[in-house]
Design an enzyme around this catalytic site. Structure first.
Site, PDB file in Angstrom:
ATOM      1  N   GLU A 104      51.277  59.760  -8.756  1.00  0.00           N
ATOM      2  CA  GLU A 104      51.795  58.477  -8.300  1.00  0.00           C
ATOM      3  C   GLU A 104      52.105  57.523  -9.442  1.00  0.00           C
ATOM      4  OE1 GLU A 104      49.221  58.743  -4.191  1.00  0.00           O
ATOM      5  OE2 GLU A 104      48.815  57.075  -5.517  1.00  0.00           O
ATOM      6  N   CYS A 117      52.884  50.862 -13.507  1.00  0.00           N
ATOM      7  CA  CYS A 117      51.632  51.560 -13.757  1.00  0.00           C
ATOM      8  C   CYS A 117      51.917  53.052 -13.582  1.00  0.00           C
ATOM      9  CB  CYS A 117      50.610  51.064 -12.728  1.00  0.00           C
ATOM     10  SG  CYS A 117      49.045  51.931 -12.779  1.00  0.00           S
ATOM     11  N   CYS A 124      41.848  63.680 -12.219  1.00  0.00           N
ATOM     12  CA  CYS A 124      41.134  63.255 -13.421  1.00  0.00           C
ATOM     13  C   CYS A 124      39.787  63.967 -13.463  1.00  0.00           C
ATOM     14  CB  CYS A 124      40.921  61.744 -13.410  1.00  0.00           C
ATOM     15  SG  CYS A 124      40.052  61.145 -14.871  1.00  0.00           S
ATOM     16  N   CYS A 128      34.287  59.397 -12.436  1.00  0.00           N
ATOM     17  CA  CYS A 128      33.691  58.068 -12.203  1.00  0.00           C
ATOM     18  C   CYS A 128      33.400  57.930 -10.706  1.00  0.00           C
ATOM     19  CB  CYS A 128      34.624  56.958 -12.679  1.00  0.00           C
ATOM     20  SG  CYS A 128      35.040  57.113 -14.432  1.00  0.00           S
ATOM     21  N   CYS A 131      35.871  55.882  -8.118  1.00  0.00           N
ATOM     22  CA  CYS A 131      37.327  56.053  -8.250  1.00  0.00           C
ATOM     23  C   CYS A 131      37.865  57.176  -7.362  1.00  0.00           C
ATOM     24  CB  CYS A 131      37.654  56.350  -9.713  1.00  0.00           C
ATOM     25  SG  CYS A 131      39.381  56.765 -10.008  1.00  0.00           S
ATOM     26  N   CYS A 344      44.449  49.489  -7.863  1.00  0.00           N
ATOM     27  CA  CYS A 344      43.674  50.168  -8.894  1.00  0.00           C
ATOM     28  C   CYS A 344      42.634  51.107  -8.318  1.00  0.00           C
ATOM     29  CB  CYS A 344      42.926  49.119  -9.687  1.00  0.00           C
ATOM     30  SG  CYS A 344      43.469  49.050 -11.342  1.00  0.00           S
TER      31      CYS A 344
HETATM   32  N1  SAH Z   1      41.260  56.577 -16.673  1.00  0.00           N
HETATM   33  C1  SAH Z   1      41.537  55.307 -17.200  1.00  0.00           C
HETATM   34  C2  SAH Z   1      42.781  54.675 -16.623  1.00  0.00           C
HETATM   35  C3  SAH Z   1      43.043  54.855 -15.155  1.00  0.00           C
HETATM   36  S1  SAH Z   1      41.962  54.012 -14.092  1.00  0.00           S
HETATM   37  C4  SAH Z   1      40.342  54.385 -17.038  1.00  0.00           C
HETATM   38  O1  SAH Z   1      39.425  54.749 -16.317  1.00  0.00           O
HETATM   39  O2  SAH Z   1      40.337  53.343 -17.678  1.00  0.00           O
HETATM   40  C5  SAH Z   1      42.518  52.337 -14.250  1.00  0.00           C
HETATM   41  C6  SAH Z   1      41.465  51.286 -13.924  1.00  0.00           C
HETATM   42  O3  SAH Z   1      41.142  51.296 -12.518  1.00  0.00           O
HETATM   43  C7  SAH Z   1      40.146  51.509 -14.665  1.00  0.00           C
HETATM   44  O4  SAH Z   1      39.679  50.320 -15.238  1.00  0.00           O
HETATM   45  C8  SAH Z   1      39.241  51.955 -13.536  1.00  0.00           C
HETATM   46  O5  SAH Z   1      37.902  51.720 -13.845  1.00  0.00           O
HETATM   47  C9  SAH Z   1      39.755  51.138 -12.383  1.00  0.00           C
HETATM   48  N2  SAH Z   1      39.301  51.588 -11.069  1.00  0.00           N
HETATM   49  C10 SAH Z   1      38.999  52.846 -10.671  1.00  0.00           C
HETATM   50  N3  SAH Z   1      38.590  52.856  -9.398  1.00  0.00           N
HETATM   51  C11 SAH Z   1      38.631  51.571  -8.958  1.00  0.00           C
HETATM   52  C12 SAH Z   1      38.347  50.935  -7.716  1.00  0.00           C
HETATM   53  N4  SAH Z   1      37.928  51.631  -6.655  1.00  0.00           N
HETATM   54  N5  SAH Z   1      38.516  49.598  -7.638  1.00  0.00           N
HETATM   55  C13 SAH Z   1      38.967  48.891  -8.702  1.00  0.00           C
HETATM   56  N6  SAH Z   1      39.270  49.438  -9.886  1.00  0.00           N
HETATM   57  C14 SAH Z   1      39.096  50.762 -10.028  1.00  0.00           C
HETATM   58 FE1  SF4 Z   2      39.394  59.049 -14.288  1.00  0.00          FE
HETATM   59 FE2  SF4 Z   2      39.211  57.285 -12.325  1.00  0.00          FE
HETATM   60 FE3  SF4 Z   2      37.327  57.386 -14.203  1.00  0.00          FE
HETATM   61 FE4  SF4 Z   2      39.776  56.448 -14.843  1.00  0.00          FE
HETATM   62  S1  SF4 Z   2      38.324  55.539 -13.401  1.00  0.00           S
HETATM   63  S2  SF4 Z   2      38.510  57.938 -16.005  1.00  0.00           S
HETATM   64  S3  SF4 Z   2      41.043  57.752 -13.497  1.00  0.00           S
HETATM   65  S4  SF4 Z   2      37.790  59.015 -12.725  1.00  0.00           S
END
Ligand code: SAH
Ligand code: SF4
Length: 363
Positions: A104, A117, A124, A128, A131, A344
């Site tokens: 996406e 974006c 990934c 995390c 996410c 995000c």
């Molecule tokens: N992998 C990279 C970039 C993609 S994620 C990273 O983790 O930085 C982009 C941003 O979205 C990151 O700051 C991540 O922590 C945030 N993010 C992930 N899941 C989220 C959620 N459920 N609500 C708000 N932000 C989120």
């Molecule tokens: Fe990967 Fe999501 Fe963690 Fe970013 S926030 S590193 S996209 S698992």
């Protein structure tokens, strides 16, 4: 004006794509096909300046050359599987290269600029716990053509110039390091985006942050920090076991000193997990004296099975006040595109059940 028609061809799905190549590489392609280097430069201009969607458009190229190109190459590997427009003016494209792996990208218009974006991986592997992308596991790295192609598609559907780009879609950009760096060079050298308008967001891979500092690209680097305490960050982001807070923040500070660029610490706020007064205090200590911004992101609800919730507005404000009281620069990310799951952390390639493999191939 005729309606815009996306490049949806399927016959050329498995041909190599022209985008993703630098001008020098396009010159070499032209020479290999018996043309002059100049034709390669014209080709670069059609691909990157004029955002051509078909070979027919490239009117100043000889017809025979266009025909050979069309036999051997496709312009972009990307096909659009779905295009959604949100009530708050966000466009989300679900794209693929002719197979069933979708990813996406999002167009984000603001009053003063248009940003986008883009994804760097399908899925990934970082896991995390908050996410949606992380939940779905990892498929593969995106190619340079697929990264640059997302920008070009979004620019194609945008009535205004897309001047800013953040690597905050699906995936961890620094795990796809070489393709990321080449894509940024193409976005800058060929398409004309300012390096200062490119933001790489990382979960915090220390060796790659050190490498990036040596590239001498004045891009904007953001670290997803999410807690100043290892006990909390460990639970949110498994990567913290490998590179804990002190180490990754140290790498970010070195990056800042090496590049002279202001850095960003992203801070996702989850109710009763990392939104407490002691974490605000420790965060302020951690970033004291560093030319940086802390970007607060209230948790966008996704059900990852950990029962995370978004803090109240008052709680977010209290966290913000505590940081500002300690003279930390703070911004707050406003959530957009919620109704089309474009916010995000929500980019998860929500396609199962909607797009079977077969359907995707013919779109
Ligand atoms: N992998 C990279 C970039 C993609 S994620 C990273 O983790 O930085 C982009 C941003 O979205 C990151 O700051 C991540 O922590 C945030 N993010 C992930 N899941 C989220 C959620 N459920 N609500 C708000 N932000 C989120
Ligand atoms: Fe990967 Fe999501 Fe963690 Fe970013 S926030 S590193 S996209 S698992």
């Amino acid at each position: 004006m005729a309606p815009k028609v996306y490049n949806r061809g399927i016959l050329s799905d498995y041909l190599p794509s022209l985008i993703g190549n630098t001008s020098a590489e396009l010159e070499a392609i032209a020479v290999e096909l018996g043309e002059s280097k100049f034709r390669g430069r014209q080709l670069a201009s059609w691909l990157y300046q004029k955002n051509a969607q078909s070979f027919e458009e490239m009117r100043d190229l000889p017809a025979a050359f266009r025909k050979t190109l069309a036999e051997k190459y496709q312009i972009s590997p990307l096909r659009i599987a779905d295009h959604r427009h949100s009530t708050d003016d966000v466009d989300k494209l679900l794209v693929h290269r002719g197979d069933d792996q979708v990813f996406e990208c999002v167009l984000l218009p603001y009053k003063d600029r248009v940003s986008c974006c883009v994804s760097t991986q399908i899925g990934c592997p970082m896991g995390c716990t908050f996410c949606a992308t992380g939940m779905g596991g990892f498929d593969r790295n995106l190619t340079v053509a697929e990264i640059v192609g997302q920008y070009l598609l979004l620019q194609f559907i945008s009535p205004r110039r897309v001047s800013h780009l953040v690597f905050m879609g699906m995936g961890e950009p620094l795990l796809n390091y070489d393709n990321l760096v080449k894509a940024m060079k193409i976005l800058h050298d060929e398409i004309g985006l300012s390096y200062r308008h490119l933001t790489v967001s990382t979960v915090g891979l220390v060796p790659q942050i050190k490498l990036l500092a040596k590239e001498d690209l004045p891009i904007h680097l953001a670290l997803s920090l999410h807690s100043p305490f290892d006990e909390v960050r460990d639970k949110l982001m498994p990567v913290n076991h490998k590179w804990p807070v002190r180490e990754v923040v140290g790498a970010m500070k070195s990056y800042q000193r090496a590049t002279g660029r202001k850095i960003t610490f992203e801070y996702l706020l989850i109710k009763d997990v990392n939104d407490t007064a002691d974490q605000a205090r420790e965060l302020a200590n951690l970033v004291k004296g560093v030319p940086c911004v802390v970007n607060l992101i209230p948790f966008n609800w996704v059900d990852t099975g950990y029962g995370f919730a978004r803090p109240t507005k008052e709680r977010v404000q209290a966290f913000r006040n505590a940081l500002e009281g300690a003279r930390v620069n703070v911004t707050e990310r406003t959530e957009r595109g919620h109704d089309i799951a474009a916010a995000c952390g929500q980019l998860a390639g929500q396609h199962e059940g909607r797009f079977g493999k077969k359907t995707l191939r013919v779109l």
